[in-house]
Write a protein that holds these residues in place. Structure first.
Motif, PDB file in Angstrom:
ATOM      1  N   LEU A   1      -0.580   1.981  -9.018  1.00 16.23           N
ATOM      2  CA  LEU A   1       0.587   1.262  -9.128  1.00 16.23           C
ATOM      3  C   LEU A   1       0.758   0.208 -10.308  1.00 16.23           C
TER       4      LEU A   1
ATOM      5  N   SER B   1       1.014  -4.052   2.722  1.00 19.58           N
ATOM      6  CA  SER B   1       2.142  -3.769   1.572  1.00 19.58           C
ATOM      7  C   SER B   1       1.697  -2.946   0.442  1.00 19.58           C
TER       8      SER B   1
ATOM      9  N   GLN C   1       2.252   0.631   1.711  1.00 19.34           N
ATOM     10  CA  GLN C   1       3.664   0.812   1.623  1.00 19.34           C
ATOM     11  C   GLN C   1       4.106   1.277   0.252  1.00 19.34           C
ATOM     12  N   ARG C   2       3.791   0.329  -0.541  1.00 18.60           N
ATOM     13  CA  ARG C   2       4.376   0.495  -1.884  1.00 18.60           C
ATOM     14  C   ARG C   2       3.821   1.702  -2.452  1.00 18.60           C
TER      15      ARG C   2
ATOM     16  N   GLN D   1       6.094   4.359  -1.261  1.00 18.80           N
ATOM     17  CA  GLN D   1       7.421   4.335  -2.027  1.00 18.80           C
ATOM     18  C   GLN D   1       7.303   5.149  -3.273  1.00 18.80           C
ATOM     19  N   LYS D   2       6.265   5.056  -3.896  1.00 16.06           N
ATOM     20  CA  LYS D   2       6.224   5.744  -5.422  1.00 16.06           C
ATOM     21  C   LYS D   2       5.666   7.192  -5.286  1.00 16.06           C
TER      22      LYS D   2
END
Ligand code: BT5
Length: 275
Positions: free
Chosen positions: A98, A206, A209-210, A213-214
């Motif tokens: 990330l 979190s 989750q992120r 999302q990506k």
């Protein structure tokens, strides 16, 4: 070799070394970590080794990372395991992916930046960066993690069929390698700080989750190669588990595949490969 070391570092961009040529920045940094340990010292967290050229750049599972001299960012960092156990290391990898995603996104305006499981960064569905994580164990504990990152910055041409791109290709202008290095280092430092606080309070939801999302191809039908049987697998991407396994729906049945089991080939209707 241009080298800069300090004992206590608040800013990771201030510690590291730069070399013109090396076989692999990951291998050389590992040797430096070992040499330091022999003298009773540890390299400060975030210490980096950058090279203008690698004669034997490494990808995962014995694959090769290629980059022409001076055009791309080739760097390895010595990081701590952020309090994670050896069986939780996929969280570490997700966090790094990330951070690299965010560094790349800083230089990309128009196209979509995504993370391809487990750890490639794509711009417009083409690979712009790869990450190679190698942990160093001491008495079954992770003593240091070597994080190698290759970002294609100013390279213009790629091997046919490789499905790769560079920041310059996507943005239409040359970019200073040092700007990419500084942005990447700052993103990694804040991601690592964030991971340590998430681990301390026991909440890594979190982060997962992120990552989702990506995640490239989530909910879509993708074709993979089973690295053991060499057969192709068609599956809809359901999720990535905390263990790092990819969960696929293959014709109504759910299967979990580990990082070493399968390799992504293409979307169902795409004839090109992302290697
Ligand atoms: C990776 O492996 O993507 C991890 C690459 C890590 C490279 C860095 S550079 C600094 C540090 N020092 C090292 O020695 N390594 C790290 P993997 O997922 O296995 O992908 C490797 C595959 O990507 C290769 O088999 C090629 O198909 C493709 N590839 C090679 N060079 C590429 C490039 N510059 N851009 C895009 N794809 C590339």
């Amino acid at each position: 070799m241009e080298r800069y070391i300090k004992e206590n570092v608040e800013d990771w961009t201030k510690v590291g070394a730069r070399v013109t040529q090396v076989r692999s920045t990951n291998d050389s940094l590992r040797e430096q970590v070992k040499a330091f340990a022999k003298t009773g010292h540890v390299l400060p967290e975030g210490y980096s080794l950058k090279a203008d050229f690698q004669s034997a750049g490494k990808g995962r599972l014995g694959r090769i990372w290629e980059a022409p001299p001076g055009e791309n960012l080739l760097v390895s960092y010595a990081l701590s395991s952020a309090g994670l156990r050896p069986d939780q290391l996929f969280l570490f990898l997700q966090n790094i992916a990330l951070a690299v995603h965010d560094a790349v996104a800083h230089f990309v305006q128009r196209e979509k930046v995504e993370v391809k499981w487990p750890n490639d960064i794509l711009v417009g569905e083409r690979k712009v960066a790869g990450i190679l994580i190698e942990s160093m164990l001491k008495a079954d504990e992770v003593s240091c993690i070597i994080v190698g990152i290759g970002i294609n910055v100013n390279q213009q041409g790629f091997e046919e069929g490789m499905k790769a791109t560079s920041l310059a290709q996507s943005g239409g202008r040359e970019i200073e390698l040092q700007d990419v290095f500084l942005t990447l280092t700052q993103k990694l430092q804040s991601a690592q700080d964030h991971l340590k606080s998430m681990v301390a309070i026991g909440d890594v939801y979190s982060l997962q989750q992120r990552y989702h999302q990506k995640l490239f191809g989530l909910g879509e039908l993708l074709i993979f190669r089973n690295l053991k049987t060499e057969k192709e697998i068609l599956g809809r991407v359901l999720s990535v588990l905390p263990s790092g396994e990819l969960k696929l729906d293959c014709g109504g049945k759910e299967y979990c595949f580990s990082l070493d089991d399968i390799r992504f080939l293409r979307k169902q209707n795409d004839v090109r490969h992302i290697k």
